[in-house]
Design a protein around this motif. Sequence first.
Motif, short mmCIF file in Angstrom:
data_model
loop_
_atom_site.label_atom_id
_atom_site.label_comp_id
_atom_site.label_asym_id
_atom_site.label_seq_id
_atom_site.Cartn_x
_atom_site.Cartn_y
_atom_site.Cartn_z
N ILE A 36 103.36 74.63 40.14
CA ILE A 36 104.67 75.01 40.65
C ILE A 36 105.30 73.83 41.36
N ARG A 37 106.60 73.68 41.18
CA ARG A 37 107.35 72.63 41.86
C ARG A 37 107.63 73.05 43.29
N LEU A 38 107.84 72.06 44.16
CA LEU A 38 108.10 72.35 45.57
C LEU A 38 109.39 73.15 45.76
N LEU A 39 110.40 72.92 44.93
CA LEU A 39 111.63 73.70 45.02
C LEU A 39 111.36 75.18 44.74
N HIS A 40 110.52 75.45 43.75
CA HIS A 40 110.18 76.83 43.42
C HIS A 40 109.31 77.46 44.51
N VAL A 41 108.49 76.66 45.18
CA VAL A 41 107.71 77.16 46.32
C VAL A 41 108.67 77.69 47.38
N LEU A 42 109.68 76.90 47.70
CA LEU A 42 110.65 77.29 48.71
C LEU A 42 111.44 78.52 48.27
N GLN A 43 111.94 78.52 47.05
CA GLN A 43 112.73 79.65 46.56
C GLN A 43 111.93 80.93 46.53
N LEU A 44 110.73 80.88 45.99
CA LEU A 44 109.90 82.08 45.87
C LEU A 44 109.49 82.59 47.25
N SER A 45 109.17 81.69 48.14
CA SER A 45 108.78 82.10 49.50
C SER A 45 109.94 82.75 50.25
N LEU A 46 111.14 82.22 50.08
CA LEU A 46 112.31 82.83 50.72
C LEU A 46 112.59 84.22 50.15
N LEU A 47 112.42 84.38 48.84
CA LEU A 47 112.61 85.71 48.24
C LEU A 47 111.56 86.69 48.74
N ILE A 48 110.33 86.25 48.84
CA ILE A 48 109.27 87.12 49.34
C ILE A 48 109.56 87.51 50.79
N ALA A 49 109.98 86.55 51.59
CA ALA A 49 110.33 86.85 52.98
C ALA A 49 111.48 87.86 53.05
N PHE A 50 112.48 87.69 52.20
CA PHE A 50 113.62 88.61 52.16
C PHE A 50 113.16 90.02 51.81
N PHE A 51 112.32 90.15 50.79
CA PHE A 51 111.86 91.47 50.39
C PHE A 51 110.90 92.08 51.41
N HIS A 52 110.18 91.22 52.15
CA HIS A 52 109.31 91.75 53.21
C HIS A 52 110.11 92.26 54.40
N VAL A 53 111.38 91.89 54.48
CA VAL A 53 112.28 92.46 55.48
C VAL A 53 112.99 93.68 54.90
N LEU A 54 113.47 93.56 53.67
CA LEU A 54 114.26 94.63 53.05
C LEU A 54 113.47 95.90 52.78
#
Length: 190
Positions: free
Chosen positions: A39-57
């Motif tokens: 995985i590329r570092l950009l995808h690490v950041l994007q996927l982690s932000l999405l996971i964080a968002f869904f862990h709030v939502l």
Amino acid sequence: MGIGGIYEGWGQLVTVAIMAVALGMDAFSLGVGIGMKGIRLLHVLQLSLLIAFFHVLMPLLGLFTGSYVGHLLGQVTTYAAGGLLVLLGGHMILNSFRKGDGGSRAVDHRTVWGMLLISLSVSVDSFSVGVSLGMFVNSIVITVLAFGVCGGMMSITGLLLGRRVSHVLGDSGEALGGAILLAFGLLFIF
């Protein structure tokens, strides 16, 4: 505020921290599996932000749907999350043996839909946790933010760890990552 109030406040903080770590563990394990795939570092950041968002939502959605719906769907969400992880892990294992076949990828972590599906699969179990949040937590905002921060940080850690390990393991990293996802999915189901 007396001694009892102080212990109650610390007790809630410890409970929320334990719940946040428990909900983030599946994000960590998924991150290790996907990181081993490469995985590329950009995808690490994007996927982690999405996971964080869904862990709030998802806990907020669980909170607003109420106790009755949560009791009906609570176990179903766990099975759905486990099933998605089993499918994703099994697919990764199969793809690791089919190099050069030109086979299609069912879930590609580099696409928006793949990231959404992966993020939702590790966050759906927090829906049922959200149903019970209103019963014992005083500060719902702090609680769901703790879930989001912990889920995001644990997914970053897992993705980076898996990425590091994949360089050592080479082509067998995808099969090992798929086996990890498959195992965690089976743990969710059983």
